[in-house]
Design an enzyme around this catalytic site. Sequence first.
Site, PDB file in Angstrom:
ATOM      1  N   ASN A 130      44.404  39.644  50.784  1.00 31.17           N
ATOM      2  CA  ASN A 130      44.028  38.231  50.788  1.00 31.17           C
ATOM      3  C   ASN A 130      45.191  37.308  50.402  1.00 31.17           C
ATOM      4  O   ASN A 130      45.504  37.154  49.227  1.00 31.17           O
ATOM      5  CB  ASN A 130      42.853  38.032  49.819  1.00 31.17           C
ATOM      6  CG  ASN A 130      42.269  36.657  49.900  1.00 31.17           C
ATOM      7  OD1 ASN A 130      42.644  35.837  50.748  1.00 31.17           O
ATOM      8  ND2 ASN A 130      41.323  36.368  49.016  1.00 31.17           N
ATOM      9  N   GLU A 167      44.317  40.782  36.247  1.00 31.66           N
ATOM     10  CA  GLU A 167      45.396  39.884  35.855  1.00 31.66           C
ATOM     11  C   GLU A 167      46.255  39.418  37.026  1.00 31.66           C
ATOM     12  O   GLU A 167      47.297  38.799  36.814  1.00 31.66           O
ATOM     13  CB  GLU A 167      46.297  40.548  34.815  1.00 31.66           C
ATOM     14  CG  GLU A 167      45.659  40.745  33.460  1.00 31.66           C
ATOM     15  CD  GLU A 167      46.691  41.003  32.383  1.00 31.66           C
ATOM     16  OE1 GLU A 167      46.803  40.198  31.445  1.00 31.66           O
ATOM     17  OE2 GLU A 167      47.402  42.037  32.491  1.00 31.66           O
ATOM     18  N   LEU A 192      44.013  45.585  35.050  1.00 32.89           N
ATOM     19  CA  LEU A 192      43.081  45.032  36.037  1.00 32.89           C
ATOM     20  C   LEU A 192      42.692  43.608  35.654  1.00 32.89           C
ATOM     21  O   LEU A 192      42.617  43.253  34.486  1.00 32.89           O
ATOM     22  CB  LEU A 192      41.835  45.905  36.125  1.00 32.89           C
ATOM     23  CG  LEU A 192      42.046  47.297  36.734  1.00 32.89           C
ATOM     24  CD1 LEU A 192      40.843  48.180  36.473  1.00 32.89           C
ATOM     25  CD2 LEU A 192      42.314  47.188  38.226  1.00 32.89           C
ATOM     26  N   GLU A 208      44.525  34.044  48.002  1.00 31.02           N
ATOM     27  CA  GLU A 208      44.637  34.109  46.554  1.00 31.02           C
ATOM     28  C   GLU A 208      46.005  33.623  46.104  1.00 31.02           C
ATOM     29  O   GLU A 208      46.121  32.832  45.160  1.00 31.02           O
ATOM     30  CB  GLU A 208      44.398  35.535  46.056  1.00 31.02           C
ATOM     31  CG  GLU A 208      42.977  36.032  46.263  1.00 31.02           C
ATOM     32  CD  GLU A 208      42.800  37.473  45.871  1.00 31.02           C
ATOM     33  OE1 GLU A 208      41.651  37.878  45.603  1.00 31.02           O
ATOM     34  OE2 GLU A 208      43.800  38.228  45.843  1.00 31.02           O
ATOM     35  N   PRO A 267      50.007  47.023  41.725  1.00 32.68           N
ATOM     36  CA  PRO A 267      49.383  47.907  42.729  1.00 32.68           C
ATOM     37  C   PRO A 267      47.941  47.534  43.015  1.00 32.68           C
ATOM     38  O   PRO A 267      47.211  47.049  42.143  1.00 32.68           O
ATOM     39  CB  PRO A 267      49.472  49.291  42.077  1.00 32.68           C
ATOM     40  CG  PRO A 267      50.512  49.163  40.999  1.00 32.68           C
ATOM     41  CD  PRO A 267      50.408  47.755  40.522  1.00 32.68           C
ATOM     42  N   GLU A 324      35.905  42.050  46.264  1.00 33.85           N
ATOM     43  CA  GLU A 324      34.585  41.774  46.804  1.00 33.85           C
ATOM     44  C   GLU A 324      33.595  41.447  45.680  1.00 33.85           C
ATOM     45  O   GLU A 324      32.745  40.565  45.813  1.00 33.85           O
ATOM     46  CB  GLU A 324      34.068  42.966  47.612  1.00 33.85           C
ATOM     47  CG  GLU A 324      34.814  43.217  48.904  1.00 33.85           C
ATOM     48  CD  GLU A 324      36.137  43.933  48.698  1.00 33.85           C
ATOM     49  OE1 GLU A 324      36.403  44.394  47.560  1.00 33.85           O
ATOM     50  OE2 GLU A 324      36.920  44.042  49.664  1.00 33.85           O
TER      51      GLU A 324
END
Length: 332
Positions: A325, A300, A298, A328, A257, A51
């Site tokens: 999503n 990547e 985070l 993506e 994850p 977001e």
Amino acid sequence: KTCQPSHSQPPPHLQSRATSVPDLEPQRWGKAVQSVSDAPIVWIHAVSVGESLSALPVASRIQASFPGTQVLLTVGTQGAAEVLQKRAPPAVIWQMAPYDIPSVVATFLESWRPKAGIFVESELWPNMISMAANRNIPLALMNARMSTRSFQRWNRWPQRSLVRSLLAHFRVVLCQSEMDAAKFAALGADGPKYIGNLKAASSLHVDDAAVQSFASAVASRPVWLAASTHAAEHQVAVDVHRQLLPHHPRLLTVIAPRHPPHPDYIQNLVYASALRVELRSRSPLPSSACDIYVADTLGELGVFYSACPVAFVGGSLVDGIGGHNVLEAASL
């Protein structure tokens, strides 16, 4: 009567939103991260990584359309803060969102004095919304979404009365889908409109050099990605790996994850299956002996979507989420 906290710890219902980073935790109590200028401020409130990143193009468009306007982006997770530390443009101010406690929200609003507020997706925090509205701050709900489970919860008494009062404060409600628009209309939003998913207009950050390095390291191996997975889906990914291994002996499974767990969590899960696990935070590239490569860093995900020819998008096998999503993955 509103109960105020008498100590420096968040109340129990907000503790899951607390950050473990000491430098960020004071921000949750409403203090501005920097001195506030006289420039008008538009406040955008998001929550997690996806977001927050989808809000950055909106922030840039606001500043381009209204020169001299500052944009303040507040986020609710440590992961989002870490990504914004790297990705937010210098012109965008960001900090952790205040706890939804009246005195804390009052401190936040008094410190920043925003001229307008934009809430992203499903962030319906009663005190933040009602107290901003009471200060005559125009509010919009952007990229609004509501799961069936949330709709059913809100659509019964007494929650229905609360959500109607909250939605009444939004002058504009822009929804991800026609179904979301119908749900918000049923709950009392004034003229919600379907304009499409904001995340479809944004893209994941992709470090081309990192993609090339990873692709070269696994060039001779079959590889697939389990992306944005939750705890229950990690075991599924491991089981799939074991079932495919006899047919693809050099298979590499990459697990990215949704919320990077404690390093021991997936290692223990995989060790029980007699597989070799490596963490990206400790091994920049998987070795030839690696079976399960955990992307526990985070920001990547775009690298792994680009480098892996097959991807499973998580949240699909967990009740109440409905999948994350897929746009993506499709865009890369």
